[in-house]
Design a protein around this motif. Structure first.
Motif, PDB file in Angstrom:
ATOM      1  N   ARG A   1     -22.480  38.017  26.306  1.00 41.20           N
ATOM      2  CA  ARG A   1     -23.697  37.372  26.754  1.00 41.20           C
ATOM      3  C   ARG A   1     -23.433  36.177  27.739  1.00 41.20           C
ATOM      4  O   ARG A   1     -24.119  35.619  28.389  1.00 41.20           O
ATOM      5  CB  ARG A   1     -24.081  36.535  25.442  1.00 41.20           C
TER       6      ARG A   1
ATOM      7  N   ASP B   1     -21.160  36.563  30.504  1.00 40.90           N
ATOM      8  CA  ASP B   1     -20.753  37.431  31.486  1.00 40.90           C
ATOM      9  C   ASP B   1     -21.631  37.036  32.873  1.00 40.90           C
ATOM     10  O   ASP B   1     -23.021  37.074  32.545  1.00 40.90           O
ATOM     11  CB  ASP B   1     -20.797  38.654  31.529  1.00 40.90           C
TER      12      ASP B   1
ATOM     13  N   GLY C   1     -26.434  36.843  29.712  1.00 40.95           N
ATOM     14  CA  GLY C   1     -25.501  37.715  30.743  1.00 40.95           C
ATOM     15  C   GLY C   1     -26.321  38.119  31.792  1.00 40.95           C
ATOM     16  O   GLY C   1     -27.727  38.475  31.702  1.00 40.95           O
TER      17      GLY C   1
END
Length: 630
Positions: A26, A28, A174
């Protein structure tokens, strides 16, 4: 949130990639890069569940949501801009947003440069770029756990792009993004996924860090490859010398087995194709190429330039920077002769042949030709193989060269126009956002071509990489003022004490949008004094009165354009109704007359709409300034 395990996917007997494993969390922020055709869009489809892998598994955390913005072709129907921005649409199923969602949607739409008057417009009335912005707003309102974006900056002007970039930095989920915009990736991502040679490589850091790490990796790989090749050569020399002798044949055979047991280290592939062309060059011009003297220009009552002066000399490479609406595109058009000054002079130098890129997009292409035939229609002495190779650099590959120009998208027409310019370049090249719709390899191809170009280049771009690669002089444009910096873009950043390379492109005054232009020589106004001026009460009242006058004038201009658009649309409706009447067909020549009138009327509506967009944008700026000073 997502786990990819040993994925493989191919098409038509060709493996796109194999043994791909990846975890996406989440937090990234990932950029997905790779050459055209490497499988970036296919990997997106696997993540979305739109396609199944040939091998391997895609696992999604239960309850995790995904939002996807395609590069092109978002749906556009009867729903209004605000309805799309606040809805999750699945067939006829619409959820009903609450007041918080509506307020959030309006805030995001304004960030994406929509006016409040746009909120109730149906999407079918908007151009493709504004449709894409609407769907982008919808995703930002929804806030899925994973946001997947395919070239999201293609349809954004520079100031909107900066807003979007900053918004994504605080996005709560993300992000995986495909983008050709290096600066966008540098500002946003914390990791790079590269699809190359059928494998997926993951790097930590932004795009510049990725380039550094990949270069180091390739250098190590090349050194290992050369060492192994030297060892193989040494072993083979021994084999060739001694395998024919009975006393040493056994040892020679052992050396062959030693070679067979080696795991061969390949030489690294080039990260991006180097364009090995000798591009045609234009006829040499005189030293003075183009000059503007005391130029005045206005759109109606909206004055852009008053007494502007400009000069470009042979071989200069000039980038124009400044905020939206400052007059950069107008200046390019004045230099090209596409706009005529209301007063003042435009002089071309000896043997100067100007070429304006925006004109080329629509006027130099013949709809009935194929891409290849259109590219071959050039005075340059080039072979078909050369032209096809150049077309390949700009994403026209294989059977794409046999497409008719009439069915090309706007981006494809732009790329074809670039090819035609490179094949027969003018010696004064004027370009407005030439990298739009190009991937990284194509931008590199264009940079390589323009690096060899011997003519004079004046351009506008929001691609920092492209600017740094080419510009040797910067001219800042704002409020009718042209302020030159006799150095490259990094010199401009240093002199203006810019906070970022991207923000400096649209700064009203300098890279921080405050203070004065440092160490600059304005061409038609005096340099501003150091520090903020203290105004008397009388001067403040005068300024406020002038602001109200400008606001009223601009409001009347917008209202007048809206009335003219409504009248033109009414004429079009009346003509369309007449075409449906049987009596019309009984009148000799009336059908042809109506069709000609409607065609001219469509052109008038398009022109008025462009004028309205510019005027409405300026009105919004004046209104915002009035609020800021209230």
């Amino acid at each position: 949130m997502f786990t990819l395990s040993n994925l493989a996917k191919g098409f038509g007997g060709r493996t796109l990639f194999s043994d791909v494993s990846l975890t996406i969390n989440r937090t990234d922020r990932l950029g997905l890069v790779g050459p055209n055709g490497a499988g970036k869009s296919t990997l997106f489809k696997l993540l979305l569940g739109d396609e199944e892998p040939d091998e391997g598994i895609v696992s999604r955390q239960r309850g995790a949501t995904v939002g996807f913005l395609p590069q092109e072709s978002a749906p556009a129907g009867e729903e209004t801009v605000l309805e799309i921005a606040t809805s999750q649409i699945h067939g006829d199923d619409h959820h009903h947003p609450d007041g918080t969602s509506i307020a959030k949607a309006k805030r995001i739409l304004k960030g994406l440069s929509f006016l409040e008057t746009d909120f109730e417009r149906p999407l079918r009335e908007l151009s493709g770029g504004w449709v894409m912005r609407t769907h982008l707003a919808r995703l930002l309102v929804e806030e899925p756990d994973l946001l997947m974006l395919d070239e999201p900056t293609n349809h954004l002007d520079l100031e909107t792009l900066i807003w979007f970039q900053e918004y994504l930095k605080n996005y709560p989920g993300g992000i995986v993004v495909i983008s050709h915009d290096r600066e966008f990736l540098n500002q946003l991502v914390t990791g790079i996924l590269e699809l190359r040679s059928g494998r997926l490589w993951r790097y930590q850091g932004n795009f510049d860090k990725f380039l550094e790490e990949r270069a180091a990796q390739e250098e190590q790989q090349l050194a290992a490859h050369k060492n192994q090749q030297r060892e193989i050569t040494r072993l083979m020399d021994f084999v060739n010398r001694f395998r024919a002798k009975n006393t040493t044949a056994t040892r020679a055979q052992a050396k062959l087995k030693q070679i067979d047991r080696m795991e061969i280290i390949d030489a690294p592939e080039a990260a991006a194709a180097t364009v090995g062309f000798d591009f045609p060059q234009p006829e040499s011009s005189g030293h003075r190429v183009v000059t503007l003297r005391d130029v005045h220009f206005a759109y109606g009552e909206n004055r852009v330039y008053t007494g502007a002066a400009f000069e470009a000399v042979k071989g200069e490479r000039i980038v124009l920077v400044g905020p939206n609406g400052a007059g950069k595109s107008t200046l390019i058009k004045l230099l090209a002769g596409a706009l005529i000054p209301q007063s003042g002079e435009r002089d071309l130098g000896l043997r100067v042949k100007p070429g304006y890129y925006s004109q080329y997009r629509t006027e130099m292409l013949q709809a009935g030709r194929t891409v290849l035939a259109e590219a071959l229609d050039t005075p340059a002495r080039v072979t078909e193989l050369y032209v096809r190779t150049l077309l390949g650099c700009f994403l026209f590959r294989d059977d794409d060269v046999f497409k008719k120009v009439s069915i090309l998208s706007g981006g494809e027409k732009s790329r074809l126009a670039l090819v035609k310019i490179l094949l027969d370049p003018p010696n004064l090249l004027l370009m407005d956002e030439p990298t739009t719709h190009l991937d990284m390899a194509s931008i590199d191809a264009l940079v390589a071509a323009l690096s060899e170009y011997t003519g004079t280049l004046v351009f506008i771009s929001h691609d920092v990489y492209f600017i740094r690669a080419l510009a040797k002089k910067v001219i800042h444009v704002h409020s009718g003022r042209l302020t030159p910096y006799s150095g490259d873009y990094d010199y401009y950043l240093e002199k203006t004490k810019a906070t970022s390379a991207r923000v400096a492109l649209t700064a009203a005054v300098d890279g921080r949008a405050t203070g004065r232009l440092a160490d600059a020589r304005p061409t038609n106004v005096a340099v501003e004094s150091e520090g903020p001026a203290r105004l008397s009460q009388k001067e403040r009242k005068q300024q406020a009165a002038e602001a109200r006058r400008q606001l009223g004038t601009q409001g009347r201009l917008v209202s007048g354009l809206e009335a003219r658009i409504a009248a033109a649309e009414k004429r079009q409706s009346i003509l369309a109704t007449e075409l449906q009447l049987p009596a019309t067909y009984a009148k000799t020549g009336r059908i042809q007359e109506i069709n000609l009138t409607m065609r001219a009327n469509v052109g008038e509506i398009e022109r008025l709409n462009k004028d309205w967009e510019a005027a409405a944008t300026r009105l919004a700026e004046l209104e915002a300034a009035a609020l800021d000073t209230a």
